[in-house]
Design a protein around this motif. Sequence first.
Motif, PDB file in Angstrom:
ATOM      1  N   GLY A  25       0.819  -1.197   0.000  1.00 23.95           N
ATOM      2  CA  GLY A  25       0.000   0.000   0.000  1.00 23.95           C
ATOM      3  C   GLY A  25       0.851   1.243   0.000  1.00 23.95           C
ATOM      4  N   ALA A  26       0.201   2.392   0.129  1.00 22.86           N
ATOM      5  CA  ALA A  26       0.903   3.673   0.164  1.00 22.86           C
ATOM      6  C   ALA A  26       0.208   4.579   1.168  1.00 22.86           C
ATOM      7  CB  ALA A  26       0.906   4.312  -1.219  1.00 22.86           C
ATOM      8  N   LYS A  38      -2.848   7.193   7.415  1.00 21.32           N
ATOM      9  CA  LYS A  38      -3.941   6.570   6.658  1.00 21.32           C
ATOM     10  C   LYS A  38      -3.314   5.914   5.429  1.00 21.32           C
ATOM     11  CE  LYS A  38      -7.727   8.950   6.280  1.00 21.32           C
ATOM     12  NZ  LYS A  38      -8.718   9.961   5.786  1.00 21.32           N
ATOM     13  N   VAL A  39      -3.489   4.606   5.312  1.00 17.86           N
ATOM     14  CA  VAL A  39      -2.853   3.841   4.236  1.00 17.86           C
ATOM     15  C   VAL A  39      -3.895   3.390   3.230  1.00 17.86           C
ATOM     16  CG1 VAL A  39      -1.503   1.783   3.683  1.00 17.86           C
ATOM     17  CG2 VAL A  39      -1.069   3.018   5.822  1.00 17.86           C
ATOM     18  N   ARG A  40      -3.596   3.617   1.952  1.00 17.58           N
ATOM     19  CA  ARG A  40      -4.440   3.119   0.870  1.00 17.58           C
ATOM     20  C   ARG A  40      -3.885   1.744   0.479  1.00 17.58           C
ATOM     21  NH1 ARG A  40      -3.654   7.090  -1.985  1.00 17.58           N
ATOM     22  NH2 ARG A  40      -1.991   6.250  -3.258  1.00 17.58           N
ATOM     23  N   PRO A  41      -4.563   0.649   0.876  1.00 18.98           N
ATOM     24  CA  PRO A  41      -4.037  -0.691   0.579  1.00 18.98           C
ATOM     25  C   PRO A  41      -4.217  -1.053  -0.893  1.00 18.98           C
ATOM     26  CG  PRO A  41      -6.159  -0.877   1.688  1.00 18.98           C
ATOM     27  CD  PRO A  41      -5.826   0.591   1.626  1.00 18.98           C
ATOM     28  N   SER A  58       9.325   3.387   1.868  1.00 20.44           N
ATOM     29  CA  SER A  58      10.173   3.974   0.843  1.00 20.44           C
ATOM     30  C   SER A  58       9.484   5.216   0.308  1.00 20.44           C
ATOM     31  CB  SER A  58      10.420   2.981  -0.297  1.00 20.44           C
ATOM     32  OG  SER A  58      11.106   3.628  -1.350  1.00 20.44           O
ATOM     33  N   LEU A  59      10.172   6.344   0.384  1.00 19.08           N
ATOM     34  CA  LEU A  59       9.631   7.584  -0.168  1.00 19.08           C
ATOM     35  C   LEU A  59       9.969   7.726  -1.639  1.00 19.08           C
ATOM     36  CD1 LEU A  59      10.392   9.893   2.858  1.00 19.08           C
ATOM     37  CD2 LEU A  59       8.138   9.507   1.881  1.00 19.08           C
ATOM     38  N   GLY A 109       2.649   9.688   0.837  1.00 16.20           N
ATOM     39  CA  GLY A 109       3.169   9.220  -0.442  1.00 16.20           C
ATOM     40  C   GLY A 109       4.137   8.055  -0.334  1.00 16.20           C
ATOM     41  N   ALA A 110       4.601   7.764   0.876  1.00 20.36           N
ATOM     42  CA  ALA A 110       5.549   6.653   1.045  1.00 20.36           C
ATOM     43  C   ALA A 110       4.884   5.325   0.715  1.00 20.36           C
ATOM     44  CB  ALA A 110       6.087   6.621   2.479  1.00 20.36           C
ATOM     45  N   ARG A 111       5.636   4.441   0.090  1.00 21.75           N
ATOM     46  CA  ARG A 111       5.167   3.080  -0.199  1.00 21.75           C
ATOM     47  C   ARG A 111       5.467   2.192   0.994  1.00 21.75           C
ATOM     48  NH1 ARG A 111       9.150   2.201  -4.351  1.00 21.75           N
ATOM     49  NH2 ARG A 111       8.347   0.089  -4.490  1.00 21.75           N
ATOM     50  N   ILE A 112       4.517   1.310   1.310  1.00 20.19           N
ATOM     51  CA  ILE A 112       4.683   0.381   2.438  1.00 20.19           C
ATOM     52  C   ILE A 112       5.027  -0.999   1.899  1.00 20.19           C
ATOM     53  CG2 ILE A 112       3.508  -0.752   4.357  1.00 20.19           C
ATOM     54  CD1 ILE A 112       1.970   1.763   4.834  1.00 20.19           C
TER      55      ILE A 112
END
Length: 199
Positions: A25-26, A38-41, A58-59, A109-112
């Motif tokens: 997600g991000a 708040k994460v958008r999966p 990771s940004l 905007g960071a990626r998870i």
Amino acid sequence: MSCYLGKMGNFTMSTPSLDTLIELGAIADAQGLQGQIKVRPHSTDPVALLSSKEIWLSLIPRRDAGVSASHEQASLRAYKVKQAKMHSGTVVMALDGVTDRDQALALKGARILVGREVFPKAQADSFYWVDLIGCQAKNLQDEILGEVIDMTEHGAHGVIAIGDASTKVIKQLVPFVKEVVQNVDLPNKVIILDWQSDW
């Protein structure tokens, strides 16, 4: 049959290879004033994201955006997850070391990413999408249809994108439903489909 597809910078965890991490997600925004994010999966059923105790952020944009793998590797930062829960279609997370809204907004905007090994065991007749990528798809006539190069969500079920792995050219889109998917052999990376090569 279904698919799932410490302190900031201080807690000790050896940086894994990017090849062993899965993007789940991000970060879309901050949530509240206490540093929650708040994460958008990427999945409608983000079980791995909700159960992860440690994540990597990771940004840097995806590698296909022209960023070198070594630069992206160096940008990875580990965080311990204090809490994760679903809220209105997003995942709200509290990370160790992120204690106010400004810190949370800095991560927007960071990626998870998480290691594949921390995913909870899939239930019977359920598969993680990441495990299906790279499987060879065959039909009941033992014809090779191609390789699974992507999985997407399409309403009530997943869709397998079959094609050429080297060129990433998609030849067929096949519904991932029990009427079509006859067998998934993950150890041998083979999926048997009730599907014709010219459909």
